[in-house]
Design an enzyme around this catalytic site. Sequence first.
Site, PDB file in Angstrom:
ATOM      1  N   ARG A 119      42.201 -88.572 117.361  1.00 42.34           N
ATOM      2  CA  ARG A 119      42.120 -87.293 116.642  1.00 42.34           C
ATOM      3  C   ARG A 119      41.262 -87.472 115.394  1.00 42.34           C
ATOM      4  O   ARG A 119      41.732 -87.473 114.262  1.00 42.34           O
ATOM      5  CB  ARG A 119      43.520 -86.775 116.326  1.00 42.34           C
ATOM      6  CG  ARG A 119      44.352 -86.610 117.594  1.00 42.34           C
ATOM      7  CD  ARG A 119      45.690 -85.951 117.349  1.00 42.34           C
ATOM      8  NE  ARG A 119      45.564 -84.496 117.401  1.00 42.34           N
ATOM      9  CZ  ARG A 119      46.590 -83.672 117.294  1.00 42.34           C
ATOM     10  NH1 ARG A 119      47.814 -84.145 117.144  1.00 42.34           N
ATOM     11  NH2 ARG A 119      46.416 -82.370 117.351  1.00 42.34           N
ATOM     12  N   GLN A 124      36.857 -83.818 117.883  1.00 40.59           N
ATOM     13  CA  GLN A 124      37.623 -82.572 117.772  1.00 40.59           C
ATOM     14  C   GLN A 124      37.380 -81.628 118.937  1.00 40.59           C
ATOM     15  O   GLN A 124      38.296 -80.939 119.381  1.00 40.59           O
ATOM     16  CB  GLN A 124      37.294 -81.866 116.448  1.00 40.59           C
ATOM     17  CG  GLN A 124      38.062 -82.426 115.268  1.00 40.59           C
ATOM     18  CD  GLN A 124      37.820 -81.617 114.004  1.00 40.59           C
ATOM     19  OE1 GLN A 124      36.817 -80.927 113.881  1.00 40.59           O
ATOM     20  NE2 GLN A 124      38.729 -81.711 113.063  1.00 40.59           N
ATOM     21  N   ASP A 127      39.748 -82.331 121.755  1.00 39.02           N
ATOM     22  CA  ASP A 127      41.165 -82.445 121.404  1.00 39.02           C
ATOM     23  C   ASP A 127      41.982 -81.424 122.199  1.00 39.02           C
ATOM     24  O   ASP A 127      42.190 -80.298 121.758  1.00 39.02           O
ATOM     25  CB  ASP A 127      41.342 -82.235 119.902  1.00 39.02           C
ATOM     26  CG  ASP A 127      42.770 -82.498 119.434  1.00 39.02           C
ATOM     27  OD1 ASP A 127      43.659 -82.672 120.293  1.00 39.02           O
ATOM     28  OD2 ASP A 127      42.995 -82.538 118.215  1.00 39.02           O
TER      29      ASP A 127
END
Length: 291
Positions: A119, A124, A127
Amino acid sequence: MKIAIAREVDAAEPRVAATPDTVKKFKALGIDVAIEPGAGIKSGLLDADYDAAGAVVSTEAVKDADIVIKVKRPEASEVTKYKKGALVIAIMDPYGNEAALKALADAGVAAFAMELMPRITRAQVMDVLSSQANLAGYRAVIESAEAFGRAFPMMMTAAGTVPAAKVFVMGVGVAGLQAIATARRLGAVVTATDVRPATKEQVESLGAKFLAVEDEEFKNAQTAGGYAKEMSKEYQAKQAALTAEHIKKQDIVITTALIPGRPAPKLVTAEMVKSMKPGSVLVDLAVERGG
């Protein structure tokens, strides 16, 4: 290189691992793309949409594919169709599913768990935990509103006033914060709880009230990565007593609390459920990890 988009075999899974727009990006990189028929139907994406984007729609899409992408981990019956050495990318849900992982290993494929993606800023856009939890928190409130027999906001009518619904969100991660925001937008009176002290400010910034036993253990209940730590039995007892009294007055309870690599904490007991008002609604987003 060939990428295959596999159809989900779980009848309750409406998602698909790639959209026609994703296919276009793969094709721009010079990659061959194949998709199993009907893979996108439940997401409102037709085979013709994928065909127009450059994918080959075929019942043998996964055959000879170098990379197979799915939403959920493939079952043993699926993975036998993949070629040895293929990369399989999906939400693998590895904890407590050793037999399923062994089936992948026995088939000779390399499995990548999307939920274990670091993370960090660069990752991102990949994610899946945050993106899917965000949608789940929103959906939890929409589902509860449909099941609840009354309106969410305070309704003032000529015949009298109907008070706003009371919503209690347990666990203030990505899903919990979205649930709070959505419930507030619908006009509910919202309270929330979490063992991490940093969440208090986040809850209050969304216009909700924070509920927790704020002792010394509470002040140190967050890992360096921002996740919740497992609390002591003593703290859990104190928090349960506070929660039990609060739940009696709530119309809707949404549980989202998860601990990476461990079963979800059991926050709502049978006694708490019995104490709730008739017509109350409970939505459990942690059910896949124990609830």
